[in-house]
Motif scaffolding. Sequence first.
Motif, PDB file in Angstrom:
ATOM      1  N   ARG A 146     -13.201  -0.827   1.298  1.00 38.97           N
ATOM      2  CA  ARG A 146     -13.689  -1.662   0.184  1.00 38.97           C
ATOM      3  C   ARG A 146     -13.973  -3.089   0.659  1.00 38.97           C
ATOM      4  N   GLU A 147     -13.055  -3.634   1.444  1.00 37.00           N
ATOM      5  CA  GLU A 147     -13.233  -4.989   1.974  1.00 37.00           C
ATOM      6  C   GLU A 147     -14.429  -5.047   2.911  1.00 37.00           C
ATOM      7  N   TYR A 183       0.848  -1.197   0.000  1.00 34.85           N
ATOM      8  CA  TYR A 183       0.000   0.000   0.000  1.00 34.85           C
ATOM      9  C   TYR A 183       0.884   1.248   0.000  1.00 34.85           C
ATOM     10  N   GLU A 191      -8.720   0.530   1.056  1.00 32.01           N
ATOM     11  CA  GLU A 191      -8.825  -0.904   0.806  1.00 32.01           C
ATOM     12  C   GLU A 191      -9.594  -1.608   1.923  1.00 32.01           C
TER      13      GLU A 191
END
Length: 217
Positions: free
Chosen positions: A59-60, A47, A56
Amino acid sequence: MTTELTPQQEILQVAAECFMEQGFNATSIDDVARRMNATKGRIYHYYASKIDLFFEIHREGMDRLFSAVLPARKTAGNGITVLAAMLHAHALALFEHHAFESVVVQGVQLHRYGALTPGQRKDLDELIASRDRFEQLFKEQTNLAKADGSLGDLNTSIAVKTMLGGLQWALIWYRPEHDGSIENRKYLADQMVGTLVYGLQSRPPKTAPTHLKEKRS
Protein backbone atom coordinates in the motif's frame (compact mmCIF):
# COMPACT_ATOMS: atom_id res chain seq x y z
CA MET A 1 19.11 16.51 6.94
CA THR A 2 17.87 12.97 7.56
CA THR A 3 14.33 12.62 8.89
CA GLU A 4 14.05 10.18 11.77
CA LEU A 5 11.68 7.31 11.07
CA THR A 6 8.75 6.51 13.30
CA PRO A 7 8.65 2.96 14.73
CA GLN A 8 6.14 1.90 12.08
CA GLN A 9 8.14 3.50 9.27
CA GLU A 10 11.27 1.70 10.44
CA ILE A 11 9.44 -1.64 10.47
CA LEU A 12 8.09 -1.04 6.97
CA GLN A 13 11.50 -0.04 5.59
CA VAL A 14 13.34 -2.99 7.09
CA ALA A 15 10.60 -5.46 6.18
CA ALA A 16 10.51 -4.14 2.61
CA GLU A 17 14.26 -4.80 2.32
CA CYS A 18 13.81 -8.33 3.66
CA PHE A 19 10.95 -9.09 1.26
CA MET A 20 12.93 -7.62 -1.64
CA GLU A 21 16.01 -9.72 -0.89
CA GLN A 22 14.39 -13.00 0.16
CA GLY A 23 10.87 -12.93 -1.27
CA PHE A 24 7.58 -13.14 0.60
CA ASN A 25 7.58 -16.88 1.28
CA ALA A 26 11.17 -17.06 2.53
CA THR A 27 10.89 -14.03 4.82
CA SER A 28 9.71 -14.39 8.41
CA ILE A 29 8.88 -11.93 11.15
CA ASP A 30 11.98 -13.30 12.87
CA ASP A 31 14.08 -12.11 9.91
CA VAL A 32 12.66 -8.60 10.18
CA ALA A 33 13.09 -8.46 13.95
CA ARG A 34 16.66 -9.75 13.70
CA ARG A 35 17.63 -7.08 11.19
CA MET A 36 16.11 -4.42 13.44
CA ASN A 37 17.81 -5.82 16.55
CA ALA A 38 14.33 -5.94 18.04
CA THR A 39 11.88 -8.51 19.36
CA LYS A 40 9.03 -9.98 17.33
CA GLY A 41 6.68 -8.39 19.83
CA ARG A 42 7.70 -4.94 18.62
CA ILE A 43 6.50 -5.83 15.13
CA TYR A 44 3.37 -7.64 16.26
CA HIS A 45 2.43 -4.53 18.24
CA TYR A 46 1.70 -2.87 14.90
CA TYR A 47 1.05 -5.76 12.49
CA ALA A 48 -0.91 -8.91 13.30
CA SER A 49 0.82 -11.12 10.74
CA LYS A 50 3.49 -11.26 8.06
CA ILE A 51 0.95 -10.85 5.30
CA ASP A 52 -0.59 -7.79 6.98
CA LEU A 53 2.90 -6.28 7.05
CA PHE A 54 3.42 -7.20 3.40
CA PHE A 55 0.12 -5.60 2.41
CA GLU A 56 0.96 -2.38 4.24
CA ILE A 57 4.30 -2.16 2.41
CA HIS A 58 2.47 -2.76 -0.88
CA ARG A 59 0.00 0.00 0.00
CA GLU A 60 2.81 2.40 0.90
CA GLY A 61 4.64 1.56 -2.31
CA MET A 62 1.59 2.46 -4.39
CA ASP A 63 1.07 5.69 -2.45
CA ARG A 64 4.64 6.71 -3.24
CA LEU A 65 4.13 6.02 -6.94
CA PHE A 66 0.98 8.13 -7.09
CA SER A 67 2.71 10.94 -5.17
CA ALA A 68 5.51 10.95 -7.74
CA VAL A 69 3.46 10.71 -10.94
CA LEU A 70 0.40 12.88 -10.25
CA PRO A 71 2.39 16.17 -10.17
CA ALA A 72 4.06 15.22 -13.47
CA ARG A 73 0.65 15.23 -15.17
CA LYS A 74 0.73 19.03 -14.82
CA THR A 75 3.86 19.33 -16.97
CA ALA A 76 3.50 21.91 -19.75
CA GLY A 77 3.65 20.61 -23.31
CA ASN A 78 1.94 18.30 -25.75
CA GLY A 79 0.69 14.83 -24.95
CA ILE A 80 3.93 12.94 -25.41
CA THR A 81 5.88 15.51 -23.38
CA VAL A 82 3.56 14.97 -20.43
CA LEU A 83 3.70 11.21 -20.90
CA ALA A 84 7.50 11.31 -20.84
CA ALA A 85 7.44 13.42 -17.67
CA MET A 86 5.14 10.89 -15.99
CA LEU A 87 7.37 8.00 -16.99
CA HIS A 88 10.44 9.88 -15.77
CA ALA A 89 8.79 10.52 -12.39
CA HIS A 90 7.82 6.86 -12.20
CA ALA A 91 11.38 5.75 -12.92
CA LEU A 92 12.83 8.02 -10.25
CA ALA A 93 10.28 6.70 -7.73
CA LEU A 94 11.31 3.14 -8.55
CA PHE A 95 14.93 4.03 -7.84
CA GLU A 96 14.24 6.00 -4.68
CA HIS A 97 11.81 3.49 -3.18
CA HIS A 98 13.47 0.40 -4.59
CA ALA A 99 12.49 -2.01 -1.79
CA PHE A 100 8.87 -0.85 -1.55
CA GLU A 101 8.30 -1.06 -5.29
CA SER A 102 9.86 -4.53 -5.39
CA VAL A 103 7.18 -5.58 -2.89
CA VAL A 104 4.48 -4.11 -5.15
CA VAL A 105 5.68 -6.36 -7.98
CA GLN A 106 5.73 -9.35 -5.63
CA GLY A 107 2.16 -8.47 -4.69
CA VAL A 108 1.08 -8.92 -8.30
CA GLN A 109 2.67 -12.37 -8.34
CA LEU A 110 1.03 -13.26 -5.03
CA HIS A 111 -2.33 -12.13 -6.41
CA ARG A 112 -1.97 -14.43 -9.40
CA TYR A 113 -0.44 -17.50 -7.83
CA GLY A 114 -0.54 -17.23 -4.02
CA ALA A 115 -2.61 -19.40 -1.70
CA LEU A 116 -4.69 -16.85 0.20
CA THR A 117 -7.63 -16.87 2.55
CA PRO A 118 -10.83 -15.12 1.33
CA GLY A 119 -10.04 -12.15 3.59
CA GLN A 120 -6.48 -11.88 2.31
CA ARG A 121 -7.71 -12.19 -1.26
CA LYS A 122 -10.11 -9.28 -0.69
CA ASP A 123 -7.34 -7.08 0.73
CA LEU A 124 -5.02 -7.92 -2.14
CA ASP A 125 -7.78 -7.32 -4.69
CA GLU A 126 -8.04 -3.77 -3.35
CA LEU A 127 -4.30 -3.28 -3.67
CA ILE A 128 -4.29 -4.57 -7.24
CA ALA A 129 -7.19 -2.22 -8.03
CA SER A 130 -4.96 0.64 -6.89
CA ARG A 131 -2.26 -0.59 -9.25
CA ASP A 132 -4.83 -0.69 -12.07
CA ARG A 133 -5.78 2.93 -11.32
CA PHE A 134 -2.12 3.85 -11.54
CA GLU A 135 -1.84 2.17 -14.94
CA GLN A 136 -4.99 3.99 -16.04
CA LEU A 137 -3.24 7.34 -15.55
CA PHE A 138 -0.78 6.34 -18.27
CA LYS A 139 -3.51 4.98 -20.54
CA GLU A 140 -5.38 8.28 -20.33
CA GLN A 141 -2.24 10.26 -21.13
CA THR A 142 -1.33 7.93 -23.97
CA ASN A 143 -4.77 8.50 -25.49
CA LEU A 144 -4.34 12.27 -25.14
CA ALA A 145 -0.99 12.03 -26.92
CA LYS A 146 -2.55 9.99 -29.70
CA ALA A 147 -5.36 12.52 -30.01
CA ASP A 148 -3.03 15.51 -30.41
CA GLY A 149 -0.85 13.64 -32.91
CA SER A 150 2.31 13.61 -30.81
CA LEU A 151 2.13 9.82 -30.46
CA GLY A 152 1.49 7.25 -33.16
CA ASP A 153 -1.61 5.10 -33.52
CA LEU A 154 -0.58 2.42 -31.03
CA ASN A 155 -2.65 -0.05 -29.07
CA THR A 156 -2.92 1.92 -25.82
CA SER A 157 -3.11 -1.04 -23.46
CA ILE A 158 -0.13 -2.85 -25.00
CA ALA A 159 1.91 0.34 -25.25
CA VAL A 160 1.35 1.24 -21.60
CA LYS A 161 2.07 -2.26 -20.32
CA THR A 162 5.28 -2.28 -22.37
CA MET A 163 6.40 1.11 -21.06
CA LEU A 164 5.62 0.36 -17.42
CA GLY A 165 7.10 -3.11 -17.70
CA GLY A 166 10.27 -1.66 -19.19
CA LEU A 167 10.64 0.69 -16.24
CA GLN A 168 9.81 -1.95 -13.65
CA TRP A 169 12.53 -4.24 -14.97
CA ALA A 170 14.93 -1.75 -13.40
CA LEU A 171 13.95 -3.26 -10.05
CA ILE A 172 15.99 -6.27 -11.17
CA TRP A 173 19.09 -4.60 -12.56
CA TYR A 174 19.28 -1.30 -10.64
CA ARG A 175 22.13 -1.29 -8.11
CA PRO A 176 21.62 1.34 -5.40
CA GLU A 177 25.13 0.83 -4.08
CA HIS A 178 26.58 1.98 -7.44
CA ASP A 179 23.84 4.08 -9.03
CA GLY A 180 22.18 5.65 -6.01
CA SER A 181 23.16 9.31 -6.39
CA ILE A 182 20.55 11.77 -7.65
CA GLU A 183 22.73 12.51 -10.70
CA ASN A 184 22.92 8.83 -11.63
CA ARG A 185 19.22 8.23 -11.06
CA LYS A 186 18.27 11.13 -13.28
CA TYR A 187 20.61 9.94 -16.01
CA LEU A 188 19.23 6.40 -15.88
CA ALA A 189 15.65 7.71 -15.94
CA ASP A 190 16.46 9.96 -18.92
CA GLN A 191 17.94 7.06 -20.86
CA MET A 192 15.13 4.63 -20.03
CA VAL A 193 12.33 7.05 -20.86
CA GLY A 194 14.09 8.26 -23.99
CA THR A 195 14.33 4.69 -25.26
CA LEU A 196 10.71 3.88 -24.41
CA VAL A 197 9.20 7.05 -25.83
CA TYR A 198 11.48 7.84 -28.77
CA GLY A 199 12.76 4.36 -29.60
CA LEU A 200 16.23 3.44 -30.76
CA GLN A 201 16.48 6.10 -33.45
CA SER A 202 19.44 8.46 -33.45
CA ARG A 203 19.16 11.43 -31.11
CA PRO A 204 21.58 13.88 -29.47
CA PRO A 205 23.58 12.12 -26.73
CA LYS A 206 23.40 13.11 -23.09
CA THR A 207 26.57 12.90 -21.05
CA ALA A 208 26.62 10.00 -18.61
CA PRO A 209 28.07 10.24 -15.11
CA THR A 210 31.66 9.01 -15.29
CA HIS A 211 31.19 5.56 -13.80
CA LEU A 212 28.12 4.89 -15.97
CA LYS A 213 30.19 5.43 -19.12
CA GLU A 214 31.77 2.08 -18.41
CA LYS A 215 30.11 -1.05 -19.77
CA ARG A 216 27.34 -2.23 -17.46
CA SER A 217 27.43 -5.92 -16.53
